[in-house]
Design an enzyme around this catalytic site. Structure first.
Site, PDB file in Angstrom:
ATOM      1  N   ASP A 278     -33.304  -8.182   7.881  1.00 35.96           N
ATOM      2  CA  ASP A 278     -33.120  -6.737   7.984  1.00 35.96           C
ATOM      3  C   ASP A 278     -33.927  -6.016   6.910  1.00 35.96           C
ATOM      4  O   ASP A 278     -33.922  -6.405   5.747  1.00 35.96           O
ATOM      5  CB  ASP A 278     -31.631  -6.397   7.823  1.00 35.96           C
ATOM      6  CG  ASP A 278     -31.375  -4.912   7.868  1.00 35.96           C
ATOM      7  OD1 ASP A 278     -31.376  -4.353   8.976  1.00 35.96           O
ATOM      8  OD2 ASP A 278     -31.196  -4.304   6.798  1.00 35.96           O
TER       9      ASP A 278
ATOM     10  N   GLU B 167     -37.059  -7.967  11.535  1.00 33.68           N
ATOM     11  CA  GLU B 167     -36.703  -6.707  12.178  1.00 33.68           C
ATOM     12  C   GLU B 167     -37.649  -5.617  11.711  1.00 33.68           C
ATOM     13  O   GLU B 167     -37.647  -5.228  10.542  1.00 33.68           O
ATOM     14  CB  GLU B 167     -35.252  -6.346  11.834  1.00 33.68           C
ATOM     15  CG  GLU B 167     -34.735  -5.110  12.555  1.00 33.68           C
ATOM     16  CD  GLU B 167     -34.571  -3.898  11.646  1.00 33.68           C
ATOM     17  OE1 GLU B 167     -34.252  -2.816  12.172  1.00 33.68           O
ATOM     18  OE2 GLU B 167     -34.763  -4.025  10.425  1.00 33.68           O
TER      19      GLU B 167
END
Length: 495
Positions: A214, A255
C-alpha cells in the site's frame, strides 16, 4: 515475482465486516452457504494494531486481539483458503513504537532518522521560516504531488522544547503531547530496512500468499521530484522489497493508481509483477449504462494478448477509480460516469479540489448501478469471466446500499464510510435469502470450482453490436459468458 498461485475468487473484508470478529467470518466461510465459494481472503489491515484510516495507519503488525486471533488464520488454512495481507511501506502511525520513542527521547532516540526530517531533506533547497521549517524554493515544489493542502509537515516537539518538522504525506492532527497521523518512513535509514525485513517475515508467518504494497510509490523521495512514483527510485525500492520477500515465497502486489495513458500497469507487468485492474470497475459501469461493449472488450483483449497478471474488482474499501480511465475513455465519458454515480448518491473524492489531479467516487457498487439487481448480476458475471483473479468486496456480495448515515457520523473525512458498513450475522443470514445474493454466490462458486478457469486456460474475447462473449477453455472443459448490453441480459454456460 508472480509465482504460481491459485486464480480463484478472493473475499475482501475487514476482520469485523461480518459479525464483528474474524472468527465469525471464518465460520461463515465454512458454512453450507459459503463453503467452496472463495479460494482466498484479503483481510484489510485493521487485523493489525492500528488507529486511523480503518487500519491503514499501522501501529505494529501484531494481530489485533480485539478483532482476530492467530487461530483464525489457521482455521482459514484448514478451509483451503489462502491469505492476502497489507504492508504499508510509506508510513507508520504516530503511535508506533518508533515514533513514540522519537517523541519521548528526541535527539537521543535511535529512531530520529527512521522518519524523514524535513529540514535535513531540504537542506540547501529553500529558506528557513520563522516557524522553524524550510520552505522549498518554487522550482522544487512545481512538480510535487500533494495529497492534502499545504506542505506535508508535522512539527514534532522534542523533550527539550525544540520543534522539528517531519514529513507527513497523509493524515495528521496535533494534540501535544499526543499526535495523530501517519508519518513517512525514511527509506535511506538502515533501521527502516530492518523493519521492512522483520515485517515481511511476520506477515509470511501468518500464512500470507500475497502481500499488497500500500502507498509504496510515495516512499522514494528526492528534491525536485514529484515524490509519487519517482523513477528510477520506485522500481529500485520494489526490487529491494522483492529480495526481502523471496525467501518467504511471497507474491507482491504493488498498489498504484495511475492513468491508463501513463501505462504504469505495463511497466509493473514487464517487471514481473501482478497489478490491480483499476480500469475494470469504471469500464463495467460504462458498458452497462451506455449499452456498449467496445471499451470493455478492448481492455479484455489487451489483458489476454499481453498476458498481464491482475487482481480485478468491482467495489473495494476505497472509491470507484475514475482517473485511471484517462486514455481509455474520453474526459466527457468519465465526467458522465461521475454524474451518474453522484446522482445515485455517490460522493466525489478530489485531491483537495483539483479535479484533474485525482478523483474517484465513493459509493457501493450496487448503488452505483442504480440498485438494479439485474445490473449487479451482469457486473459480477463480467468480473468473474475477465482475465485475472477476482476480488469480491463483501458489501457488493450482499447488495449493500450507500450508507449516508455512516458518512454523517464519521465527520468531514468520512466519505469512504459510505461503502464500509459492518453487517451483523443476522443481516448476513437475511441477505443470503435474497436472489441477487444467491445468484452471485452460485456464480462465484462456479468460478471457484470450474476447471476451465485454472492455470493454463485459453481465453477468447468476442464483441459486436453491444454483445460481449468471453470463453475460457482448459483441460477439455469450457465456460462461456454472453452479455447482451442492449437488453440487459447475460447467460453463463459450462461444459
Amino acid at each position: 515475482m508472480v509465482k504460481s498461485m491459485n486464480n480463484k475468487p478472493m473475499l475482501n473484508a475487514y476482520p469485523d465486516s461480518m459479525g464483528g470478529k474474524l472468527s465469525e467470518i471464518v465460520s461463515l466461510l465454512g458454512s453450507k452457504e459459503l463453503n467452496g465459494v472463495f479460494g482466498s481472503f484479503y483481510i484489510l489491515p485493521s487485523v493489525y494494531h492500528s488507529d486511523l484510516d480503518r487500519g491503514f495507519s499501522v501501529i505494529d503488525y501484531d494481530i489485533n486481539e480485539e478483532l482476530a486471533a492467530p487461530q483464525d488464520l489457521e482455521d482459514l488454512k484448514k478451509l483451503g483458503i489462502d491469505l492476502k495481507l497489507d504492508f504499508i511501506l510509506n508510513h507508520a502511525s504516530t503511535r508506533s513504537p518508533q515514533f513514540t520513542d522519537l517523541v519521548n527521547r528526541g535527539e537521543q532516540s535511535p529512531y530520529k532518522d527512521f522518519f524523514i526530517n524535513w529540514n535535513d531533506f531540504w537542506q540547501g533547497c529553500g529558506s528557513m521560516t520563522e516557524e522553524g521549517y524550510i520552505q522549498p524554493d518554487k522550482k522544487y515544489l512545481e512538480k510535487m504531488f500533494f495529497r492534502k493542502p499545504g506542505l506535508p509537515i508535522l512539527m514534532v516537539k522534542f523533550p527539550d522544547g525544540k520543534k522539528v518538522p517531519y514529513w507527513n504525506t497523509f493524515y495528521q492532527e496535533e494534540h501535544y503531547p499526543l499526535y495523530l497521523g501517519q508519518m513517512d518512513l525514511n527509506i535511506k535509514s538502515p533501521k527502516v530496512w530492518d523493519f521492512y525485513k522483520e515485517t515481511l517475515k511476520k506477515i509470511a508467518s501468518y500464512g500470507a500468499e500475497i502481500v499488497r504494497l500500500d502507498a509504496f510509490a510515495y516512499a522514494p523521495k528526492e528534491p525536485g521530484e514529484k515524490n509519487f512514483l519517482n523513477e528510477p527510485g520506485t522500481w529500485e525500492l520494489l526490487s529491494r522489497i522483492q529480495e526481502l520477500a523471496d525467501p518467504y515465497q511471497l507474491t507482491l502486489l504493488p498498489e498504484i493508481h495511475a492513468t491508463y495513458e501513463e501505462q504504469i500497469y505495463k511497466k509493473l507487468s514487464d517487471k514481473g509483477y501482478m497489478t490491480y485492474d483499476f480500469f475494470l470497475p469504471g469500464l463495467v459501469i460504462d458498458a452497462i449504462e451506455n449499452k456498449r461493449s467496445t471499451y470493455l472488450a478492448a481492455w479484455a483483449r489487451e489483458l489476454v494478448e499481453t498476458d498481464i497478471k491482475v487482481v480485478n474488482m468491482l467495489g473495494c474499501h476505497d472509491g470507484i477509480p475514475l482517473l485511471d480511465l484517462k486514455g481509455i475513455l474520453s474526459e466527457t465519458d468519465i465526467q458522465n460516469l461521475i454524474h451518474v454515480i453522484v446522482e445515485r448518491g455517490g460522493l466525489v473524492k478530489n485531491l483537495h479540489g483539483q479535479k484533474n489531479m485525482y478523483y474517484q467516487v465513493n459509493a457501493t457498487y450496487f448503488s452505483a448501478l442504480g440498485e438494479s439487481e439485474q445490473k449487479m448480476l451482469m457486473a459480477r458475471a463480467i468480473q468473474l469471466f475477465m482475465p485475472g483473479k477476482p476480488q469480491i468486496w463483501y458489501l457488493d456480495l450482499f447488495a449493500g446500499k450507500n450508507d449516508h448515515e455512516a458518512v454523517k457520523q464519521a465527520g468531514a473525512s468520512g466519505h469512504k464510510e459510505i461503502n464500509r458498513t459492518n453487517l451483523s450475522l443476522t443481516q448476513v443470514h437475511n441477505a443470503m435469502n435474497q436472489e441477487v445474493v444467491k445468484k452471485q454466490m452460485d456464480m462465484i462458486r462456479f468460478r471457484n470450482t470450474c476447471k476451465a478457469f485454472e492455470e493454463g486456460a485459453e481465453v477468447c474475447i468476442e464483441e459486436s453490436d453491444g454483445l460481449l462473449r468471453i470463453i475460457w477453455q482448459n483441460q477439455g472443459v469450457s465456460a462461456e459468458l454472453t452479455v447482451d448490453f442492449m437488453n440487459e441480459k447475460y447467460e453463463i454456460k459450462g461444459t
